[in-house]
Design a protein around this motif. Sequence first.
Motif, PDB file in Angstrom:
ATOM      1  N   UNK A 272      -1.303 -16.269  -7.919  1.00 20.98           N
ATOM      2  CA  UNK A 272      -2.032 -15.306  -9.197  1.00 20.98           C
ATOM      3  C   UNK A 272      -1.140 -14.252  -9.462  1.00 20.98           C
ATOM      4  N   UNK A 273      -0.322 -14.429 -10.567  1.00 24.76           N
ATOM      5  CA  UNK A 273       0.565 -13.344 -11.086  1.00 24.76           C
ATOM      6  C   UNK A 273      -0.120 -12.577 -12.258  1.00 24.76           C
ATOM      7  N   UNK A 274       0.222 -11.512 -12.655  1.00 25.08           N
ATOM      8  CA  UNK A 274      -0.065 -10.668 -13.680  1.00 25.08           C
ATOM      9  C   UNK A 274       1.337  -9.842 -14.015  1.00 25.08           C
ATOM     10  N   UNK A 275       1.556  -9.953 -15.426  1.00 22.78           N
ATOM     11  CA  UNK A 275       2.735  -8.908 -15.863  1.00 22.78           C
ATOM     12  C   UNK A 275       2.242  -7.672 -16.423  1.00 22.78           C
ATOM     13  N   UNK A 276       2.940  -6.564 -16.132  1.00 23.86           N
ATOM     14  CA  UNK A 276       2.535  -5.290 -16.599  1.00 23.86           C
ATOM     15  C   UNK A 276       3.840  -4.791 -16.811  1.00 23.86           C
ATOM     16  N   UNK A 277       4.376  -4.186 -18.241  1.00 26.97           N
ATOM     17  CA  UNK A 277       5.547  -3.677 -18.716  1.00 26.97           C
ATOM     18  C   UNK A 277       6.975  -4.302 -18.304  1.00 26.97           C
ATOM     19  N   UNK A 278       6.723  -5.661 -18.381  1.00 28.08           N
ATOM     20  CA  UNK A 278       7.918  -6.399 -17.976  1.00 28.08           C
ATOM     21  C   UNK A 278       7.965  -6.836 -16.635  1.00 28.08           C
ATOM     22  N   UNK A 279       7.462  -6.379 -15.672  1.00 28.31           N
ATOM     23  CA  UNK A 279       7.304  -6.721 -14.278  1.00 28.31           C
ATOM     24  C   UNK A 279       6.144  -7.559 -13.950  1.00 28.31           C
ATOM     25  N   UNK A 280       6.410  -8.519 -13.040  1.00 32.00           N
ATOM     26  CA  UNK A 280       5.367  -9.480 -12.935  1.00 32.00           C
ATOM     27  C   UNK A 280       5.122  -9.194 -11.313  1.00 32.00           C
ATOM     28  N   UNK A 281       3.552  -8.947 -11.097  1.00 31.52           N
ATOM     29  CA  UNK A 281       3.159  -8.727  -9.793  1.00 31.52           C
ATOM     30  C   UNK A 281       2.330  -9.824  -9.480  1.00 31.52           C
ATOM     31  N   UNK A 282       2.446  -9.930  -7.987  1.00 26.37           N
ATOM     32  CA  UNK A 282       1.845 -11.044  -7.307  1.00 26.37           C
ATOM     33  C   UNK A 282       0.576 -10.522  -6.636  1.00 26.37           C
ATOM     34  N   UNK A 283      -0.607 -10.851  -7.115  1.00 30.70           N
ATOM     35  CA  UNK A 283      -1.929 -10.252  -6.786  1.00 30.70           C
ATOM     36  C   UNK A 283      -2.773 -11.286  -6.117  1.00 30.70           C
ATOM     37  N   UNK A 284      -2.097 -12.460  -5.585  1.00 30.73           N
ATOM     38  CA  UNK A 284      -2.838 -13.510  -4.939  1.00 30.73           C
ATOM     39  C   UNK A 284      -3.667 -13.115  -3.860  1.00 30.73           C
ATOM     40  N   UNK A 285      -3.402 -12.101  -3.186  1.00 28.04           N
ATOM     41  CA  UNK A 285      -4.070 -11.712  -1.784  1.00 28.04           C
ATOM     42  C   UNK A 285      -5.505 -10.912  -2.477  1.00 28.04           C
ATOM     43  N   UNK A 286      -5.300 -10.424  -3.515  1.00 30.93           N
ATOM     44  CA  UNK A 286      -6.426  -9.648  -3.899  1.00 30.93           C
ATOM     45  C   UNK A 286      -7.871 -10.470  -4.118  1.00 30.93           C
ATOM     46  N   UNK A 287      -8.851  -9.939  -3.582  1.00 33.87           N
ATOM     47  CA  UNK A 287     -10.166 -10.474  -3.649  1.00 33.87           C
ATOM     48  C   UNK A 287     -10.874 -10.069  -5.087  1.00 33.87           C
ATOM     49  N   UNK A 288     -10.325  -9.143  -5.724  1.00 34.50           N
ATOM     50  CA  UNK A 288     -10.791  -8.759  -7.139  1.00 34.50           C
ATOM     51  C   UNK A 288     -10.260  -9.532  -8.077  1.00 34.50           C
TER      52      UNK A 288
END
Length: 78
Positions: free
Chosen positions: A23-39
Amino acid sequence: MSQLPEYTKGQLALRNGQDKPQIWVAYKGIIYDVTESRLWRNGKHYEHWAGQDLTDELADAPHTHEVFKRFRAVGTLK
Ligand code: HEM
């Protein structure tokens, strides 16, 4: 210095918590891995979906970009 790999919108779109386990999300050109987030379970966070650039949508959130601090940057968006 380490350089992050570049991903296309299409590659990011597959990491939406539905097509691939990540589960990845991009913000201002950077992609973050939020796989571990229960949210972000199944790629959904309130009315927002992962696998895309959510820069503009952060304005709707009750929080700032500080929320990304605890997640790993996995790449940049082409
Ligand atoms: C209707 C819009 C939204 C609501 C109601 C919402 C609500 C929340 C709440 C209540 C939290 C946990 C408390 C906190 O850290 O402040 C949170 C965390 C977070 N939000 Fe949002 N948010 C929204 C939109 C967004 C958007 C558009 C993004 C991405 C650009 C985002 C990314 C995150 C991240 C990465 C976390 C941290 C998750 C964690 O620590 O497990 N949120 N959000």
